[in-house]
Enzyme design. Structure first.
Site, PDB file in Angstrom:
ATOM      1  N   CYS A 182       0.850  -1.191   0.000  1.00 56.23           N
ATOM      2  CA  CYS A 182       0.000   0.000   0.000  1.00 56.23           C
ATOM      3  C   CYS A 182       0.893   1.252   0.000  1.00 56.23           C
ATOM      4  O   CYS A 182       1.713   1.420  -0.905  1.00 56.23           O
ATOM      5  CB  CYS A 182      -0.935  -0.065   1.204  1.00 56.23           C
ATOM      6  SG  CYS A 182      -2.186   1.233   1.262  1.00 56.23           S
ATOM      7  N   ASP A 240      -8.820  -3.085  -7.253  1.00 56.75           N
ATOM      8  CA  ASP A 240      -8.345  -2.090  -6.291  1.00 56.75           C
ATOM      9  C   ASP A 240      -8.728  -0.692  -6.788  1.00 56.75           C
ATOM     10  O   ASP A 240      -8.172  -0.226  -7.791  1.00 56.75           O
ATOM     11  CB  ASP A 240      -6.825  -2.207  -6.147  1.00 56.75           C
ATOM     12  CG  ASP A 240      -6.266  -1.309  -5.056  1.00 56.75           C
ATOM     13  OD1 ASP A 240      -6.958  -0.363  -4.632  1.00 56.75           O
ATOM     14  OD2 ASP A 240      -5.124  -1.553  -4.628  1.00 56.75           O
ATOM     15  N   HIS A 271      -8.141  -4.013  -2.839  1.00 59.41           N
ATOM     16  CA  HIS A 271      -7.061  -3.406  -2.076  1.00 59.41           C
ATOM     17  C   HIS A 271      -6.938  -4.122  -0.729  1.00 59.41           C
ATOM     18  O   HIS A 271      -7.929  -4.497  -0.121  1.00 59.41           O
ATOM     19  CB  HIS A 271      -7.350  -1.918  -1.841  1.00 59.41           C
ATOM     20  CG  HIS A 271      -6.187  -1.175  -1.276  1.00 59.41           C
ATOM     21  ND1 HIS A 271      -5.069  -0.867  -2.024  1.00 59.41           N
ATOM     22  CD2 HIS A 271      -5.949  -0.682  -0.036  1.00 59.41           C
ATOM     23  CE1 HIS A 271      -4.195  -0.219  -1.274  1.00 59.41           C
ATOM     24  NE2 HIS A 271      -4.703  -0.102  -0.060  1.00 59.41           N
TER      25      HIS A 271
END
Length: 302
Positions: A182, A240, A271
């Site tokens: 991330c 995502d 995600h």
């Protein structure tokens, strides 16, 4: 010779190494010849070159060091293989929540594959030493706020501090890799712009395509891609929303134009599909991709 006999010969050195006994040179040569027949010369070289400690999958109890940075001390959590010897160093960058339990488990997996793992607190200027945030709205809001409050130069200086630590650490070979998830994927991407970094793994790196990391939300990561000399492994989730198809394409095209050496993998995942807490976790994908990451790092850092 039946296949099961070949496999038995190939696995024998792992059993011997785990008991910390040396492999006789004649036996090693035999194992290598059999491994060449079954798996090919590259695997055979890697197998017989490993030391006993590098084949051990046990790790030491986690520890930490507080590294000096231009913006203050940075708690850096350490995960080490258990055994004598020196290991490649890997910076593992967390999500916006800092060093949580899922990140610690990821670090343990990497360390268990013969890597010295350092997990820096990405927001150390704004938090207590070793503080992490909860996976809830409050923790998410705080992490996202700090992501654009910290200046880009401070993120880069943090990377430099960990790389310098690896350079002076007796237990490190001096070879350095980066891994990030991330926000951490973006930080691992930027850290790979340092010449000491030879391999990088980025899991759904956010904000690269938007140029929105750091104070002012105008980073230069896309512009600096030609500085990356590391072998990169880029991993994305097609579902995502933070990195849509057009954003992924922008990064892919920029890396290709810059002549970066990389592999690119897109999976059907949302995600945070790597995080083993929460409803978006995909255990099958996580198992596969952790294995790919360990293989990538060991291939390019040995």
């Amino acid at each position: 010779m039946p296949l099961f006999c070949l496999v038995g010969f190939v696995t024998a050195p792992i059993q011997i190494n785990r008991s910390r006994r040396a492999i006789p040179s004649v036996f090693t040569e035999l194992v290598k010849r059999v491994a060449i027949l079954v798996f090919g010369e590259t695997f055979a070289d890697q197998l017989t070159d490993l030391t006993p400690s590098q084949l051990s999958m046990r790790i030491q109890a986690p520890s930490f060091v507080d590294l000096e940075t231009p913006t203050g001390p940075m708690r850096t959590h350490l995960f080490r293989p258990d055994g004598p010897g020196r290991y490649p160093g890997v910076i593992l960058y967390s999500e916006i929540y800092q060093m949580t339990a899922p990140i610690a488990r990821t670090a343990a997996v990497l360390a268990g594959h013969g890597l010295l793992v350092a997990v820096p607190d990405v927001y150390h200027e704004y938090t207590e030493l070793g503080e992490s945030f909860a996976y809830d709205k409050e923790g998410t809001d705080r992490g996202n706020r700090l992501k654009v409050e910290k200046v880009i130069a401070a993120y880069d200086a943090d990377a430099r501090s960990v790389i310098d630590f690896f350079g002076s650490e007796e237990g490190c070979t001096g070879k350095v890799g980066t891994v990030g998830i991330c926000l951490g994927g973006h930080l691992a991407f930027r850290a790979a712009m340092n010449e000491e970094v030879k391999a990088g793994v980025c899991f759904y790196a956010t904000d690269i395509h938007k140029r929105s990391l750091g104070k002012g939300m105008h980073d230069n990561s896309l512009d600096r891609i030609p500085e990356i000399q590391a072998e990169m492994l880029m991993i994305w989730g097609r579902q995502d929303p933070h990195i849509p198809a057009e954003g992924r394409r922008m990064i892919y095209d920029a890396m290709t134009a810059a002549g970066v050496s990389f592999s690119w993998h897109e999976f059907n995942g949302e995600h945070a599909f790597m995080r083993d807490e929460g409803h978006r976790y995909d255990p099958e994908l996580a198992l596969l991709l952790n294995s790919m990451a360990c293989q990538h790092l060991n291939r390019h850092l040995r």
